[in-house]
Design a protein around this motif. Structure first.
Motif, PDB file in Angstrom:
ATOM      1  N   CYS A 171       0.846  -1.202   0.000  1.00 50.22           N
ATOM      2  CA  CYS A 171       0.000   0.000   0.000  1.00 50.22           C
ATOM      3  C   CYS A 171       0.876   1.245   0.000  1.00 50.22           C
ATOM      4  O   CYS A 171       1.895   1.307   0.703  1.00 50.22           O
ATOM      5  N   HIS A 183       0.175   4.027   1.223  1.00 43.09           N
ATOM      6  CA  HIS A 183      -0.028   4.877   2.399  1.00 43.09           C
ATOM      7  C   HIS A 183       1.003   4.573   3.476  1.00 43.09           C
ATOM      8  O   HIS A 183       1.872   5.379   3.740  1.00 43.09           O
ATOM      9  N   PHE A 184       0.907   3.379   4.052  1.00 42.19           N
ATOM     10  CA  PHE A 184       1.808   3.054   5.149  1.00 42.19           C
ATOM     11  C   PHE A 184       2.398   1.664   4.989  1.00 42.19           C
ATOM     12  O   PHE A 184       2.806   1.050   5.966  1.00 42.19           O
ATOM     13  N   ALA A 185       2.431   1.180   3.746  1.00 41.42           N
ATOM     14  CA  ALA A 185       3.128  -0.060   3.395  1.00 41.42           C
ATOM     15  C   ALA A 185       2.499  -1.333   3.963  1.00 41.42           C
ATOM     16  O   ALA A 185       3.176  -2.344   4.097  1.00 41.42           O
ATOM     17  N   CYS A 186       1.201  -1.314   4.272  1.00 44.14           N
ATOM     18  CA  CYS A 186       0.521  -2.570   4.597  1.00 44.14           C
ATOM     19  C   CYS A 186       0.335  -3.365   3.301  1.00 44.14           C
ATOM     20  O   CYS A 186       0.448  -2.810   2.210  1.00 44.14           O
ATOM     21  N   CYS A 246      -6.969  -2.320   1.257  1.00 45.49           N
ATOM     22  CA  CYS A 246      -5.930  -2.286   2.282  1.00 45.49           C
ATOM     23  C   CYS A 246      -6.621  -2.345   3.636  1.00 45.49           C
ATOM     24  O   CYS A 246      -7.427  -1.458   3.959  1.00 45.49           O
ATOM     25  N   CYS A 258      -5.486  -1.888   6.593  1.00 43.42           N
ATOM     26  CA  CYS A 258      -4.950  -1.070   7.699  1.00 43.42           C
ATOM     27  C   CYS A 258      -5.765   0.190   7.955  1.00 43.42           C
ATOM     28  O   CYS A 258      -6.104   0.487   9.095  1.00 43.42           O
ATOM     29  N   HIS A 259      -6.061   0.945   6.880  1.00 48.20           N
ATOM     30  CA  HIS A 259      -6.784   2.204   7.086  1.00 48.20           C
ATOM     31  C   HIS A 259      -7.881   2.360   6.041  1.00 48.20           C
ATOM     32  O   HIS A 259      -8.192   3.479   5.624  1.00 48.20           O
ATOM     33  N   GLY A 293      -8.122   1.607   2.754  1.00 48.71           N
ATOM     34  CA  GLY A 293      -7.783   2.139   1.442  1.00 48.71           C
ATOM     35  C   GLY A 293      -8.338   1.196   0.378  1.00 48.71           C
ATOM     36  O   GLY A 293      -8.285  -0.024   0.527  1.00 48.71           O
ATOM     37  N   PRO A 353      -6.980   6.836   2.538  1.00 50.28           N
ATOM     38  CA  PRO A 353      -5.837   7.741   2.677  1.00 50.28           C
ATOM     39  C   PRO A 353      -4.643   7.492   1.750  1.00 50.28           C
ATOM     40  O   PRO A 353      -3.735   8.324   1.751  1.00 50.28           O
ATOM     41  N   PRO A 354      -4.555   6.397   0.979  1.00 47.50           N
ATOM     42  CA  PRO A 354      -3.354   6.242   0.147  1.00 47.50           C
ATOM     43  C   PRO A 354      -3.134   7.451  -0.769  1.00 47.50           C
ATOM     44  O   PRO A 354      -4.063   7.887  -1.461  1.00 47.50           O
TER      45      PRO A 354
END
Ligand code: FES
Length: 148
Positions: free
Chosen positions: A89, A91-94, A107, A109-110, A112, A125-126
């Motif tokens: 991802c 955004h935060f690499a999940c 995704c 995590c958040h 996405g 958020p990505p």
């Protein structure tokens, strides 16, 4: 008041040390916040295509996550053909996953969501879409990466 044998007043030295400690504390506190808005790029493209196996390993509507260099790739057997993207991802690499029920790459995590057609961001958020990768079949073997 001056420290003995030095031309620098002790008060100035203490102010400098206080300022340095303050800057260090601010970095520790706000570093993660800054990293949230400017996530690291995690890209590494192998110079050769990576053999995955028989094409039917990824059935119609299904997906498979495979190792692609240092990072995983997501292969999706979409209704309009095979697609492959970096599974990291932006955004935060999940790691993202294909959801055949929603028809989107997700995704967890958040929340996405990415478009399976081109990897672009649908919502969440990505900051940018998933990196598209070439996918092809040669001699009845499925490959990810640019054909040489
Ligand atoms: Fe994917 Fe945050 S890491 S949406």
């Amino acid at each position: 008041m001056r420290s003995e044998g030095s031309g620098v007043p002790r008060r100035n030295v203490m102010r400098l040390l206080g300022g340095l400690l303050g800057a260090l504390g601010a970095t520790v506190l706000f570093g993660p916040v800054i990293a949230y808005f400017w996530p690291a790029k995690l890209e590494e493209i192998p110079s050769e295509p990576v053999a995955v196996g028989a094409p039917d390993l990824v059935p119609p509507g299904g997906s498979m996550t495979v190792r692609f260099g240092r990072y995983p790739a997501l292969i999706i057997n979409a209704p309009d053909g095979m697609r492959a993207y970096s599974a990291v991802c932006t955004h935060f690499a999940c790691l993202v996953k294909w959801n055949p029920e929603s028809g989107m790459i997700e995704c967890p995590c958040h929340a996405g969501f990415f478009d399976v057609a081109d990897g672009s961001v649908i919502s969440g958020p990505p900051p940018e879409g998933l990196m598209p990768l070439d996918v092809f079949v040669k001699d009845n073997i499925l490959y990810v990466g640019s054909e040489a």
